[in-house]
Design an enzyme around this catalytic site. Structure first.
Site, mmCIF file in Angstrom:
data_model
loop_
_atom_site.group_PDB
_atom_site.id
_atom_site.type_symbol
_atom_site.label_atom_id
_atom_site.label_comp_id
_atom_site.label_asym_id
_atom_site.label_seq_id
_atom_site.Cartn_x
_atom_site.Cartn_y
_atom_site.Cartn_z
ATOM 1 N N GLU A 173 0.805 -1.224 0.000
ATOM 2 C CA GLU A 173 0.000 0.000 0.000
ATOM 3 C C GLU A 173 0.841 1.279 0.000
ATOM 4 O O GLU A 173 0.319 2.359 -0.202
ATOM 5 C CB GLU A 173 -1.014 0.011 1.146
ATOM 6 C CG GLU A 173 -0.430 0.088 2.545
ATOM 7 C CD GLU A 173 -0.259 -1.287 3.155
ATOM 8 O OE1 GLU A 173 -0.063 -2.264 2.409
ATOM 9 O OE2 GLU A 173 -0.313 -1.372 4.404
ATOM 10 N N ASN A 174 2.146 1.150 0.230
ATOM 11 C CA ASN A 174 2.988 2.343 0.091
ATOM 12 C C ASN A 174 3.248 2.701 -1.371
ATOM 13 O O ASN A 174 3.943 3.669 -1.652
ATOM 14 C CB ASN A 174 4.303 2.182 0.863
ATOM 15 C CG ASN A 174 5.024 0.904 0.527
ATOM 16 O OD1 ASN A 174 4.408 -0.123 0.294
ATOM 17 N ND2 ASN A 174 6.328 0.971 0.487
#
Lengths: 215, 219
Positions: free
Chosen positions: A46-47
């Site tokens: 998700e980064n």
């Protein structure tokens, strides 16, 4: 086979070919190594990346890490993007599955996994978005913590999202939260029903046919 | 044309008490030279908006260690015990925002929106005190936009107009923050002549960038 490997191997069977999957930090990350490489599963971190795969031994890139800050590799065909886009994938109904750790799950299938009040305030990070947004939420957790049941009647810790999770996999059992309650679907290798019941505080629905995990 | 300033000159423009957005995710994509200079110049009472506070002794963690910060708005502090310690000791105010919500709040600030509606956090601690809005039978939280006096961001490349290109997962919050602050200071690894970054590869157009500094940290 230790508890974590049992859990990771069993969850890997849930991962559909071609799907977009987000793995939480820790135990969920292990799932990737048991997913068939020919299935073209796309792992999101998700980064800001889709296409996580392969440990980059000797090729670590300081601008390429997972959400835990560990160095990762990406496969040919990977894509990188900003945080708003990344969570657009998650909330917007584009993420087929998230696999997350858990502190507790209650009889309604509600997950608590981001805070132990008075003890540990790590923050929710991406967990609330993932549980609220993913098409399918799978909880990967050991059946007990320091001898205490993690499948409970009602949560002692603050809830992560209102949404009912879709599947819980421990080393002792596979459990599916349903409208009627927690349905016991499979027993872990070498586990008896009595053992699972004695280590579970929540009420379980016991079907007539209760197979062992095939891992 | 924007000629790079020294790290010292750029940071000297930031008054104590400023609200600053800092790009990065666990230090990846954080402007390390700018952060170190904030500490060296002894800035105080900053309000920092960022994804996390990294670790003790690293990236934004350096500002926490130096007690430069009075408030953080972040999604995660679990990797930095010092942030937790200061929070419990009431030396530091911590506002936790779910990561996707945080990204959208920054985006809303930069895009001129009055807020965003998100299903994340409904009926959880993250929703306490926030307005619940129902749209077509679905519940959403109204989350407010975030803006800052300064954005301190990190890019891989800049040209002399300030056109920016980020790298892999070092992108994260950087392009969002470049839109949401009055003054944008970018720390770059590499300066290129104008025209060397093809238009399709520009992540943040240079008109948004006020100051460029060359990174003194290794990548």
């Amino acid at each position: 086979m230790n508890a974590k490997e049992i859990i990771a191997r069993r969850i890997a069977q849930e991962v559909a070919p071609g799907s977009l999957v987000n793995l939480g930090i820790g135990l969920p990350t292990m799932v990737a190594q048991y997913v068939d490489k020919d299935n073209y599963v796309f792992f999101q971190s998700e980064n800001g990346v889709i296409g996580v795969g392969g440990f980059p031994e000797g090729m670590e890139n300081p601008s390429l890490t997972d959400a835990g800050g560990s160095f990762i590799g990406v496969l040919p065909g990977a894509a990188a993007f900003d945080s708003a886009f990344s969570f657009g994938l998650i909330r917007g109904g584009h993420l087929d599955m998230t696999i997350l750790g858990g502190l507790q799950v209650d009889e309604q299938g509600h997950l608590a996994n981001w805070i132990i009040p008075g003890k540990m305030v790590p923050g929710m990070g991406g967990a609330m978005d993932l549980v609220a947004g993913a098409k399918r939420v799978i909880v990967a957790m050991t059946h007990t913590a320091k001898g205490n049941a993690k499948l409970v009647k009602s949560l002692a810790f603050p809830i992560t999202a209102e949404r009912r999770v879709d599947l819980i996999v421990t080393e002792k059992a596979v459990i599916e939260p349903t409208e009627e309650g927690l349905l016991l679907k499979e027993l872990g290798p070498g586990c008896t029903l009595d053992e699972v019941l004695s280590l579970t505080d929540a009420t379980l629905i016991i079907p007539d046919d209760l197979p062992y995990m095939q891992i | 044309m924007k000629h790079p300033l020294s790290v010292t000159e750029a940071i000297a423009l930031i008054p104590d008490g400023s609200t600053i957005m800092i790009g990065g995710f666990m230090g990846v994509g954080s402007p390390l030279s700018l952060i170190k200079e904030l500490v060296r110049q002894g800035k105080k009472s900053l309000c920092v908006i960022a994804n996390d506070t990294a670790q003790e002794g690293a990236a934004i963690g350096l500002l926490i260690d130096a007690h430069s910060v009075k408030k953080v708005i972040v999604s995660h502090i679990g990797t930095n015990p010092e942030t937790q310690r200061q929070m419990i000791a009431k030396e530091l105010e911590v506002e936790l925002s779910p990561q996707g919500t945080l990204a959208e709040r920054v985006r809303a600030g930069g895009y001129g929106l009055g807020g965003i509606l998100t299903p994340t956090g409904v009926n959880t601690l993250a929703g306490e005190g926030k307005q619940l809005v129902e749209v077509d039978g679905e519940k959403f939280l109204l989350e407010r936009p975030l803006k800052a006096d300064f954005a301190l961001i990190k890019a891989q490349q800049s040209d002399y107009y300030g056109n920016l290109k980020y790298r892999l997962t070092a992108q994260n919050f950087n392009p969002l923050m470049a839109m949401a602050a009055k003054h944008v200071i970018v720390e770059v690894e590499e300066m290129l002549p104008v025209g060397c970054i093809p238009p399709d590869d520009v992540h943040t157009p240079g008109v948004l960038v006020d100051m460029i500094v060359k990174s003194e940290a290794k990548a």
